[in-house]
Enzyme design. Sequence first.
Site, PDB file in Angstrom:
ATOM      1  N   GLU A  39       0.817  -1.213   0.000  1.00 31.10           N
ATOM      2  CA  GLU A  39       0.000   0.000   0.000  1.00 31.10           C
ATOM      3  C   GLU A  39       0.852   1.265   0.000  1.00 31.10           C
ATOM      4  OE1 GLU A  39      -2.973   0.306  -0.714  1.00 31.10           O
ATOM      5  OE2 GLU A  39      -3.593  -1.784  -0.592  1.00 31.10           O
ATOM      6  N   TYR A 122      -6.543   6.707   3.767  1.00 37.72           N
ATOM      7  CA  TYR A 122      -6.681   5.657   2.776  1.00 37.72           C
ATOM      8  C   TYR A 122      -5.909   4.404   3.178  1.00 37.72           C
ATOM      9  CZ  TYR A 122      -5.554   2.533  -0.855  1.00 37.72           C
ATOM     10  OH  TYR A 122      -5.367   1.356  -1.509  1.00 37.72           O
ATOM     11  N   ASP A 140     -10.089   5.678  -2.419  1.00 41.20           N
ATOM     12  CA  ASP A 140      -8.936   6.151  -3.179  1.00 41.20           C
ATOM     13  C   ASP A 140      -9.436   6.794  -4.466  1.00 41.20           C
ATOM     14  OD1 ASP A 140      -9.773   3.934  -4.658  1.00 41.20           O
ATOM     15  OD2 ASP A 140      -7.771   3.713  -5.499  1.00 41.20           O
TER      16      ASP A 140
END
Length: 289
Positions: A39, A122, A140
């Site tokens: 991520e 996020y 996102d």
Amino acid sequence: MTGDHTALHAGLGAWFAAEARPLPWRAADTTPWGVLVSEIMLQQTPASRVEAPWREWMTRWPTPGDLAAAPVDEVLRAWGRLGYPRRALRLRQSATAIVERHGGVVPEDEAALLALPGIGRYTAAAVLAFAFGRRSLVLDVNIRRVLARYHRGVEHPAAHETADERREALAFVPDRDADAALWSASAMELGAVVCTARSPRCGDCPVSEGCAWLAAGRPAWEGPARVAQAWEGTDRQCRGRIMAALRATEAAVPLTDIAWPDEAQLLRAASGLVTDGLARQTPEGLRLP
DNA sequence: AATGCGTGGAA
DNA sequence: TTTCCAAGCAT
């Protein structure tokens, strides 16, 4: 739940099962740490460019403890040309914090994740969903665009999230943990490969039937003009040039060795890198920390 | 809240 | 060729 919610869920689920890209961090044996690393690397970076470095990182530093123990210069070289190297620094800082505060285990807790450097709304939500299978609001640019088109009938999401948009998006997230996590992954994937910013492939879209934007004839964006990010001649470009030079050698690099037309800007950029912890000044020149 | 922060690939 | 933009975050 309204009709367009359930239609979006049904169409997306089947499509994702059949069409999702086999991205390595989605493998069943990926650890929460592996998901977290992916991520961070994926922030503002296309998945295709992340695959190779992610594999290398997971082999080299399979746990937070491994990365926390790694020298910073090695970490920055392994980051390579992924861009935004501050992410690498913060990822290593997060690894240290996970070791010190959480016994080396990625916390399954939103507040604890948000407290880690480089992890914002996020990323915390994504780790909860994709590492732990928990319901969260994964919002996102992909999901924002999918909902802007499908639900509101406009081509692009607004420049900045609002509380209303978050509320609206949350209403689309299924109630059960596993369903929610899968839905988030599916909506992101749709935005990444079909409902793209520039040339959306509406003919291949599994939920085109319920899409408000398509039904309206794909009207052009009428919101505020989107500001282009400058590049040529910026400090960012200059910093990138310097970092590339530092990664390329173990030796100290005199600034005079770096080709850059504006000397004052070069000095300013170098100073900024030192301030950010991305470089170190020595008598012989600049080097990685 | 508006800016700064890398890099490379697709259109 | 230039332009756009990509699984955001911190300040």
